[in-house]
Design an enzyme around this catalytic site. Structure first.
Site, PDB file in Angstrom:
ATOM      1  N   LYS A 110      -6.690   8.129  -1.471  1.00 15.61           N
ATOM      2  CA  LYS A 110      -7.254   8.132  -2.947  1.00 15.61           C
ATOM      3  C   LYS A 110      -8.285   8.908  -2.829  1.00 15.61           C
ATOM      4  O   LYS A 110      -9.397   8.653  -2.510  1.00 15.61           O
ATOM      5  CB  LYS A 110      -7.800   6.414  -3.006  1.00 15.61           C
ATOM      6  CG  LYS A 110      -6.893   5.536  -3.468  1.00 15.61           C
ATOM      7  CD  LYS A 110      -7.308   4.025  -3.785  1.00 15.61           C
ATOM      8  CE  LYS A 110      -8.250   3.838  -4.799  1.00 15.61           C
ATOM      9  NZ  LYS A 110      -7.178   3.698  -6.193  1.00 15.61           N
TER      10      LYS A 110
HETATM   11  N1  PMP Z   1      -1.052   3.605  -7.471  1.00 13.96           N
HETATM   12  C1  PMP Z   1      -2.225   4.248  -7.864  1.00 13.96           C
HETATM   13  C2  PMP Z   1      -2.072   5.803  -8.049  1.00 13.96           C
HETATM   14  C3  PMP Z   1      -3.534   3.784  -7.982  1.00 13.96           C
HETATM   15  O1  PMP Z   1      -4.429   4.516  -8.300  1.00 13.96           O
HETATM   16  C4  PMP Z   1      -3.728   2.350  -7.524  1.00 13.96           C
HETATM   17  C5  PMP Z   1      -4.973   1.726  -7.786  1.00 13.96           C
HETATM   18  N2  PMP Z   1      -5.503   2.076  -6.642  1.00 13.96           N
HETATM   19  C6  PMP Z   1      -2.352   1.631  -7.384  1.00 13.96           C
HETATM   20  C7  PMP Z   1      -1.461   2.474  -7.238  1.00 13.96           C
HETATM   21  C8  PMP Z   1      -2.425   0.205  -6.873  1.00 13.96           C
HETATM   22  O2  PMP Z   1      -3.086   0.119  -5.740  1.00 13.96           O
HETATM   23  P1  PMP Z   1      -4.032  -1.382  -5.339  1.00 13.96           P
HETATM   24  O3  PMP Z   1      -3.234  -2.435  -5.599  1.00 13.96           O
HETATM   25  O4  PMP Z   1      -4.382  -1.354  -3.876  1.00 13.96           O
HETATM   26  O5  PMP Z   1      -5.236  -1.292  -6.183  1.00 13.96           O
END
Ligand code: PMP
Length: 311
Positions: A163
């Site tokens: 991220k």
């Molecule tokens: N895909 C992307 C590109 C994201 O930014 C997120 C948000 N973090 C998610 C999936 C979902 O991840 P999470 O459940 O860990 O928030």
């Protein structure tokens, strides 16, 4: 449908940013900061919910692991270990006075220098907290989803599990395009296989004949922590689950579709392209209930999933 809810909730209240080497309060980052100029920061989004005895941060250690993994993937060096990050995030949460909150720890560089060799920059932690809807907020009627003409980046272009702020320009492009076209969000495809990867900032699930399926991690997607939680809760509920390749046609033929992400939790899909989905969404509703109980400490959270905000 007039209530676009998409996968980004309305965050309310005053946001509090804490630079860990300064006192809590609004922190300014120099305009010339490399993180601002080049999107060179890594971050996490974590939810806190009001529990029976105070705020509970959901899967904090998993988020910290991912933050450390994102920094390592980009070659970002910083002085923090798992335990210190845990303490600093809990402290920022406690200082915010919030219970239902969205918490964003960011490893960024304030250094106002250009260049893209990240080893040359000093990185530090900032934590921002926003008031966010509680786990009892109504689920909403569902969003209008389309398919984006913009694919996810190839894993050869960028590590899909990281991220990094700069990478979110890809999500912003696809989301902005979808909203301009009259939708709330879009599914992005894998650039090599052309199969479904994920939505712009959320993972996607489909229900077909009572089976819960989500794209496998071979596609270019961020394997979300909410995605993992939903897969485990589904197992607890005796739902047949599978991570497998999914095509756009698979989504179009689904009985139910929903998105998952930390910020919004589970978000039901009302229509996909021009097709309305059936209004019954029993699998979504069962899982959403289980998820909301779990994050509040009412259900069967796995050990270590709930971190109380106590100092
Ligand atoms: N895909 C992307 C590109 C994201 O930014 C997120 C948000 N973090 C998610 C999936 C979902 O991840 P999470 O459940 O860990 O928030």
């Amino acid at each position: 449908m007039s209530t676009p809810q998409a996968a980004s909730p309305r965050l309310g209240g005053v946001s509090v940013a804490t630079a860990v080497d300064g006192a809590p309060g609004l922190t300014s980052v120099p305009f010339g900061s490399n993180s601002v100029q080049h999107g060179t920061a890594v971050f996490e989004g974590i939810r806190s919910h009001a529990g029976p005895r105070g705020p509970l941060l959901f899967r904090l250690d998993d988020h910290i692991d991912r933050l450390l993994g994102s920094a390592a993937a980009l070659g970002i060096e910083h002085p923090y270990g798992q335990e210190e990050l845990r303490r600093l995030i809990v402290e920022a949460m406690a200082a915010s006075g919030l219970a239902d909150a969205y918490v964003r720890p960011v490893l960024y560089t304030p250094e106002p220098r250009l260049g893209v060799d990240l080893a040359r920059f000093a990185f530090r932690l900032g934590v921002e907290t926003w008031a966010a809807p509680g786990a009892e907020a109504p689920a909403g009627p569902g969003i209008r989803l389309t398919v984006s003409p913009w694919t996810r980046p190839s894993p050869r272009t960028f590590p899909t599990g990281a991220k990094a702020t700069g990478n979110y320009a890809v999500s912003a492009l696809a989301k902005t395009h979808a909203v301009r076209a009259g939708y709330d969000d879009a599914v992005q495809l894998d650039p090599h296989t052309g199969r479904v990867a994920e939505a712009t900032i959320a993972n996607i699930f489909a229900v077909r004949s009572g089976r819960l399926v989500t794209p496998w991690t071979q596609e270019s997607l961020l394997p979300g922590i909410t995605r993992d939680t939903v897969l485990r809760l589904a197992e607890d509920l005796g739902i047949d689950t599978s991570e497998e390749p999914l095509t756009v046609d698979d989504l179009a033929g689904a009985d139910e579709l929903f998105l998952t992400g930390t910020a919004s939790g589970l978000v039901s899909v009302a229509s996909f392209g021009k097709c309305e989905l059936p209004p019954e969404r029993a699998v979504f509703e069962g899982l959403n209930r289980a998820y909301r109980d779990c994050v509040r400490g009412r259900g069967t959270a796995r050990s270590g999933w709930l971190a109380p905000v106590v100092l």
